[in-house]
Design a protein around this motif. Structure first.
Motif, short mmCIF file in Angstrom:
data_model
loop_
_atom_site.label_atom_id
_atom_site.label_comp_id
_atom_site.label_asym_id
_atom_site.label_seq_id
_atom_site.Cartn_x
_atom_site.Cartn_y
_atom_site.Cartn_z
N MET A 60 -7.63 -13.19 -116.61
CA MET A 60 -7.94 -12.78 -115.23
C MET A 60 -8.14 -13.99 -114.32
O MET A 60 -7.97 -13.89 -113.12
N GLU A 62 -6.35 -16.86 -114.09
CA GLU A 62 -5.09 -17.23 -113.44
C GLU A 62 -4.64 -16.13 -112.49
O GLU A 62 -4.12 -16.39 -111.42
N GLN A 63 -4.83 -14.88 -112.94
CA GLN A 63 -4.40 -13.76 -112.09
C GLN A 63 -5.11 -13.80 -110.74
O GLN A 63 -4.50 -13.61 -109.70
N LEU A 64 -6.40 -14.08 -110.77
CA LEU A 64 -7.17 -14.11 -109.53
C LEU A 64 -6.81 -15.32 -108.68
O LEU A 64 -6.83 -15.25 -107.45
N LEU A 65 -6.47 -16.42 -109.34
CA LEU A 65 -6.08 -17.61 -108.56
C LEU A 65 -4.77 -17.39 -107.82
O LEU A 65 -4.46 -18.12 -106.89
N MET A 66 -4.01 -16.39 -108.24
CA MET A 66 -2.76 -16.08 -107.54
C MET A 66 -2.99 -14.98 -106.50
O MET A 66 -2.04 -14.43 -105.95
N GLY A 67 -4.24 -14.67 -106.25
CA GLY A 67 -4.59 -13.68 -105.23
C GLY A 67 -4.78 -14.34 -103.87
O GLY A 67 -4.72 -15.57 -103.76
N PRO A 68 -5.06 -13.52 -102.85
CA PRO A 68 -5.08 -14.04 -101.47
C PRO A 68 -6.42 -14.69 -101.11
O PRO A 68 -7.03 -14.33 -100.11
N PHE A 69 -6.91 -15.58 -101.95
CA PHE A 69 -8.16 -16.25 -101.63
C PHE A 69 -8.15 -17.65 -102.23
O PHE A 69 -7.25 -18.01 -102.99
N THR A 70 -9.17 -18.44 -101.89
CA THR A 70 -9.21 -19.83 -102.34
C THR A 70 -10.05 -19.96 -103.61
O THR A 70 -10.80 -19.03 -103.96
N ARG A 71 -9.97 -21.11 -104.24
CA ARG A 71 -10.76 -21.34 -105.45
C ARG A 71 -12.26 -21.36 -105.12
O ARG A 71 -13.08 -20.90 -105.90
N GLN A 73 -13.70 -19.64 -102.86
CA GLN A 73 -14.12 -18.24 -102.71
C GLN A 73 -14.35 -17.60 -104.08
O GLN A 73 -15.25 -16.78 -104.25
N ARG A 225 -6.53 -27.12 -115.56
CA ARG A 225 -5.09 -27.02 -115.78
C ARG A 225 -4.76 -25.59 -116.19
O ARG A 225 -5.33 -25.07 -117.14
N VAL A 226 -3.86 -24.98 -115.46
CA VAL A 226 -3.51 -23.58 -115.76
C VAL A 226 -2.12 -23.51 -116.37
O VAL A 226 -1.36 -24.43 -116.27
#
Lengths: 226, 325
Positions: A60, A62-71, A73, A225-226
């Motif tokens: 989740m 990586e999935q969330l990092l590809m969402g419309p928000f910043t790290r 946040q 690192r992702v």
């Protein structure tokens, strides 16, 4: 609860009531009860780091990092979730312990602001600390061991169990840098209307420590690192 | 908008220390296009997706996604894309329905719309029987289905699918692919990686073949087959089942480029550019070994043949130092 009802009552008989500031004299069990409430802040911090580990393990993160928000946040959302859990835990401890201890309170706006500020900044520091640790450490097992050890150091060099002024000199020095000392002192000052001139200074130090730890967590987080 | 470029990639690279994972790749993707990205394991497919979805910064090169610069407008890009990762991603404390609901909430989808879409997607992806089941208890295929379905809870213009059908049974896989086709007709653009070449052929308008970080070829599936899949497959079965002598003789035949046996059907499969000489050879061998050929047919060249040829030739070029810069 264990600290309050076993340790607190146990030591009440041999520790006389003492002044926590501004002429407010309270029993040891009340002193410890306030410290136990701020302990939930540290537990919340551990939860924040564990949450990040679960997110990484379950994909989740990586999935969330590809969402419309910043790290930043993402980190804040974990800390706010931690804060909600921490405050709920604090209220629970408070609701059970203080009526049993027979404490009476005369809440003030100033006291409420100090209590809220202490819980918020304390959670922010320990949440960010746990997140930074969980980023740096390579396995969840190492994270559990290191965070438990680090939190014990925070705990025993703070004023949760005893006033920092009563501790050995080395621990007194360490407690000056310890955000849990400030969290607990500010919380007690707000709860017992024991506001002294040093409280605003303590609030300032805690705010700086929390902000610095948040920045460190964001920097560490960006290097994952992702 | 016809002809609009949704993705423009120019000489994009990603290095991990000394290792070059993606080496100066360039391509464009048009609106409502399904762009296949095929390559062997470790070829650089997932790294390319991670760069285009802003998860990994590129080492060099430029790209725009939906008109936004990859390096400076990451958040705008992320607001308009969807991603189904190769790895599992689920929240183990939630059931299927709640997991989709929370995911929609994260994407700011209003509650009523979330409810409507969850019901619709659960129907489309045939998840009714496990909609209340905790995600941690799902099978790999069910979890994969949830992961693909969940992504459609929010609006997007471009969807990255990194091997989305791994673990799905053929019937569910086909229904997922048909759903993707329907969404493409409605305007969605898809960047698609898979190791199942039949589904790439079924879904993709164009395919890029990537090997060792470099794009070897980009073309339509038909053109790739025509240009690089000259070999045909001759499939046959023996009444006696198997014959090691027959297998040995055909494997060493100069007319045969690949030889194998499908354990499921029991059929031998010979890949050759000269089926007219291989078929008589099979009958001659059968006669000499007292075997009976029970069935034999020639199948047209497949995308898999083209893919294998392309990658094999590229491997040889790399080994000989002859790959163009």
């Amino acid at each position: 609860m264990f600290f309050i009802f076993v340790q607190g009552f146990g030591l009440n008989g041999i520790v006389p009531p003492f002044d926590v500031g501004n002429g407010r004299v309270i029993s040891y069990s009340l002193f410890l009860a306030a410290g136990a409430v701020t302990l939930t802040v540290i537990n919340g911090g551990t939860n924040a780091g564990t949450q990040l580990w679960f997110d990484r393990k379950n994909g989740m993160f990586e999935q969330l990092l590809m969402g419309p928000f910043t790290r930043a946040q993402y980190i804040l959302s974990i800390i706010f979730a931690t804060l909600i859990i921490g405050v709920a835990g604090s209220l629970l401890v408070f609701g059970f312990a203080f009526p049993v201890l027979g404490a009476s309170f005369a809440p003030t706006w100033e006291g409420a602001v100090l209590i809220a500020g202490a819980l918020f900044l304390g959670t922010m520091f320990f949440g960010a600390f746990a997140i930074a640790l969980s980023v740096v450490l390579k396995s969840s097992e190492t994270f559990q061991i290191v965070s438990t050890f680090a939190f014990f150091i925070f705990l025993f060099t703070s004023s949760v169990f005893f006033p920092a002024s009563a501790a050995p000199t080395a621990i007194q020095a360490a407690s000056l840098a310890n955000p849990l000392t400030y969290t607990t002192d500010i919380f007690r000052a707000g709860l017992f209307n024991a506001v002294t001139p040093t409280v605003s200074l303590e609030l300032g130090v805690l705010a700086i420590e929390a902000a610095a730890m948040f920045v460190i967590a964001v920097i560490a987080f960006r290097r994952i690192r992702v | 908008m016809a002809g609009e470029q949704v993705v423009r990639v120019d000489e994009l690279s990603r290095h991990f220390g000394d290792k070059v994972a993606v080496d100066r790749v360039s391509f464009d993707i048009g609106r409502s296009e399904v762009f296949g990205f095929l390559g062997p394991n470790g070829a650089g497919k997932t790294t390319t997706i991670k760069m285009l979805t802003t998860l990994l910064p590129p080492t060099s090169g430029r790209a725009t996604v939906l008109g936004h610069d990859l390096k400076t407008e990451g958040r705008k890009i992320r607001a308009q894309i969807g991603v189904v990762q190769q790895q599992d991603s689920f929240d183990q404390g939630l059931n299927v329905e709640t997991s989709m609901d929370i995911y929609g909430l994260i994407w700011y989808v209003p509650k009523a719309e979330r409810r409507r879409r969850i019901d619709e997607l659960i129907g489309h992806f045939e998840m009714e029987e496990f909609r209340k089941m905790p995600t941690v208890d799902l099978s790999a295929g069910q979890r994969r289905r949830l992961q693909v379905a969940r992504e459609f809870i929010h609006d997007m213009d471009l969807l990255f699918l990194d091997e989305p059908t791994v673990g799905l049974d053929p019937i569910v896989r086909r229904s997922v692919l048909d759903y993707l086709k329907q969404r493409v007709r409605e305007g969605l653009t898809i960047f698609f990686t898979t190791h199942i070449l039949e589904e790439a052929e079924y879904l993709c308008n164009r395919i890029a073949v990537i090997n060792q970080g470099r794009i070897v070829q980009i073309d339509t599936p038909e053109n790739l087959k025509r240009r690089f899949g000259s070999a045909k497959a001759v499939e046959f079965k023996l009444l006696q089942g198997t014959s090691s002598e027959m297998a040995s003789a055909l494997s060493s035949s100069p007319s045969v480029s690949r030889f194998g046996r499908d354990e499921g059907s029991g059929a031998y499969r010979v890949t050759t550019t000269r089926p007219e000489s291989v078929i008589p050879e099979i009958y001659r061998l059968a006669d000499r070994l007292s075997l009976t050929v029970s069935s034999i047919y020639i199948s047209e060249t497949t995308l898999e043949d083209a893919f294998i040829n392309l990658v094999t030739e590229d491997e040889k070029a790399v080994a000989n130092g002859g790959r163009s810069a």
